[in-house]
Motif scaffolding. Sequence first.
Motif, mmCIF file in Angstrom:
data_model
loop_
_atom_site.group_PDB
_atom_site.id
_atom_site.type_symbol
_atom_site.label_atom_id
_atom_site.label_comp_id
_atom_site.label_asym_id
_atom_site.label_seq_id
_atom_site.Cartn_x
_atom_site.Cartn_y
_atom_site.Cartn_z
ATOM 1 N N PRO A 365 0.830 -1.213 0.000
ATOM 2 C CA PRO A 365 0.000 0.000 0.000
ATOM 3 C C PRO A 365 0.861 1.258 0.000
ATOM 4 C CG PRO A 365 0.067 -0.941 2.207
ATOM 5 C CD PRO A 365 0.872 -1.862 1.329
ATOM 6 N N GLU A 366 1.603 1.459 -1.066
ATOM 7 C CA GLU A 366 2.540 2.582 -1.088
ATOM 8 C C GLU A 366 1.862 3.923 -1.305
ATOM 9 O OE1 GLU A 366 5.675 1.705 -3.858
ATOM 10 O OE2 GLU A 366 6.442 0.057 -2.640
ATOM 11 N N THR A 367 0.799 3.921 -2.110
ATOM 12 C CA THR A 367 0.168 5.201 -2.401
ATOM 13 C C THR A 367 -1.267 5.274 -1.896
ATOM 14 O OG1 THR A 367 -0.403 4.310 -4.564
ATOM 15 C CG2 THR A 367 1.536 5.714 -4.431
ATOM 16 N N LYS A 368 -1.853 4.120 -1.640
ATOM 17 C CA LYS A 368 -3.192 4.132 -1.059
ATOM 18 C C LYS A 368 -3.446 2.778 -0.416
ATOM 19 C CE LYS A 368 -5.653 2.595 -5.177
ATOM 20 N NZ LYS A 368 -6.649 2.933 -6.176
ATOM 21 N N ASP A 369 -4.478 2.697 0.365
ATOM 22 C CA ASP A 369 -4.811 1.440 1.010
ATOM 23 C C ASP A 369 -4.998 0.365 -0.054
ATOM 24 O OD1 ASP A 369 -4.813 2.960 3.250
ATOM 25 O OD2 ASP A 369 -6.902 2.642 3.778
#
Length: 679
Positions: A365-369
């Motif tokens: 989940p690097e940019t969003k869940d």
Amino acid sequence: MNNYNRHLITAALPYANGPVHIGHLAGVYVPADIYARYMRLRGRDVLFICGSDEHGVPITIKARQLGVTPQDVVDKYHLIIKDSFERLGISFDIYSRTSSATHHKTAADFFKKLYNEGQFIEKTSEQYYDTEAQQFLADRYITGTCPKCGNENAYGDQCEKCGSTLSPNELINPRSTISGAQPILRETSHWYLPLDQHEAWLRQWILEEHKEWKVNVYGQCKSWLDGGLQPRAVSRDLDWGVPVPVEGAEGKVLYVWFDAPIGYISNTIELRPDDWKKWWQQEDTKLVHFIGKDNIVFHCIVFPAMLKAHGDYILPENVPANEFLNLEGDKISTSRNWAVWLHEYLDEFPGKEDVLRYVLCANAPETKDNDFTWKDFQTRNNSELVAVFGNFVNRAVVLTQKYFAGKVPPLKGLNDYDKSILAELPVLKQAIEDNIEHYRFREALKEVMNIARLGNKYLADTEPWKLAKTDMDRVSTILNISLQLCASCAIAFGPFLPFTAQKLRYMLGESSAEWDKLACSDILPEGHTLNEATLLFDKIEDETVQTQVDKLNNTKAANLAAQKPACEPQKPACSFDDFMKMDIRTATVLEAERVPKTDKLLKLKIDTGMDTRTIVSGIAEYYSPEQMLGQQICILANLEPRKIKGIESQGMILMAKETNGKMRFIRPEETLGNGATVS
RNA sequence: GGCGAGGUAGCUCAGCUGGUUAGAGCGCAGGAUUCAUAAUCCUGAGGUCGCGGGUUCGGGUCCCGCUCUCGCUACCA
């Protein structure tokens, strides 16, 4: 990164009141480990620091529930966590704990320095004190009736029934959970870190000098800074933690948020007692904190403020925080047992440590869940690890066994196609490095996988099994190149899949692990003997993942059954006189409107028979203004007026409420005149 | 209500400071191939980039409004 001589990498300290689950791993430990391993492979001087966070009220509560000491609780989970990290190959240089003697001393010294230099302010406030147990009560040690929903077992900091945040003195009928006694308010003094005084340089440092931080991190910091920082208490009245090292502070310990991050420092001291200072105090150290998004404010604002106040320390260069991982569409929850626990996974999937590492990195989940599903786990294993990576290696090695008795055959001239394949490698290497150094591990892993994809394509295009009948020199060259690609895989996968990389290097006859050899076309010398071909990965069958899905479904069913709302327990007896004090009347709604800027409030004008008055009620989620208009209702008429959102509310509407939260108002079976008394 | 982050192919996600026909993996369809754990390779179908305005020669990409999801936070006598 060339300006730095050493890399100090920390991973958020797991809280020792439960085991570690896949959410922790995907958010923090897997990426941190990839980064640490990568830096080591590149020959950097690296320390990768972690340990258990063992103080704080929740642990004392858990201990009390279990009838054991807090030390027993943290001993148990510290071992489980430490052991499971090790088994997953998380390569901490040290995994220690905040209950260690070194930590107590380090944290106390840290406090003392700030104390002596006047970096704290002291404030006195009234807090609940249990006279029987002779101690101040932490928020969680106080229960009482929630002023908002009437739940009789709300905690001092939060009501779990309605979810609202409380402070202890809002509770009606507060009780100590230790003795059951009614606590009294008593003065106590505490030290505060005046974050507001650090605001100016924090603004400059983060908002101006670290615009490259991830958007979620930067945004969260900006939001806090723009909202204005408040002094934050660094001590509290509790008997579990690091005692405040000041005379007259008996019974006080450092607030867990203050002592925990110092754990990074103390664990470093424990590991490197002689030269730890250069790691924490020299500008040529690059400090990076890996954390989850729930920890952003602490690591970007609070801890740096502590370090700055102390004065001797460097500040983090980056704080790559990940978002959260969901599980099969639902939020991971320890209390609901909605999780995949690492120690259970390791037991149930022996030899598949890297599969989990792969899946959690590929879907991090690097940019969003993001969502973890067992189906996805299976697919990634079968169609990526097995079909692309494992298969390519197997093809190359088996062909070599078959045609060259397991020895690396010589390169016998490169054609243009061979050259174009080899030319791809440095491009991939560069992409992998760029991505890792910018904390984009998901993308980096994809590029690593592209080496194996390139290999599969190379074999398919050159078809050495056909040429074997006519042109063995060509076959020799093709397999040499294929094996060099395998050797590059063995290096490039190293930070991501350490067990598999090791296995592959063995299969290739102990090939190099040196990062600099990656993308070279001579990693394996001609004539080098390979070991027997073994499979790097096995397919995962439907039944296997189905078992896990069933397990989760059982959890869900059990949760539902447990939550099946019984009724509220009956309240304590109440005298007739008490009841008769309440003036309950029928009334009719004359006007109804939403209170602006609120979600739940309706402003009602009602006819009580005696007068016309205004009542503000939190029912907007259940009734629109139109629905309320003209309805006859019952009200508590003689309730003390109270201002809500600036509007004086003169009474309360009687509502029936189910435990699931559904609410309906009460009205007489047949419409009566307004002002009829109810009893 | 306020703040933060998101809403891009069936699914999971990339698209940096605005610029040629919007990408990847998986899945799907067709073909090739058999060295390999029925794995691989090629080709293809499939998207009004949440909705509506605006700035611009040009907007997933910038600005404004709206809407939905997630998190934090406020209101609940």
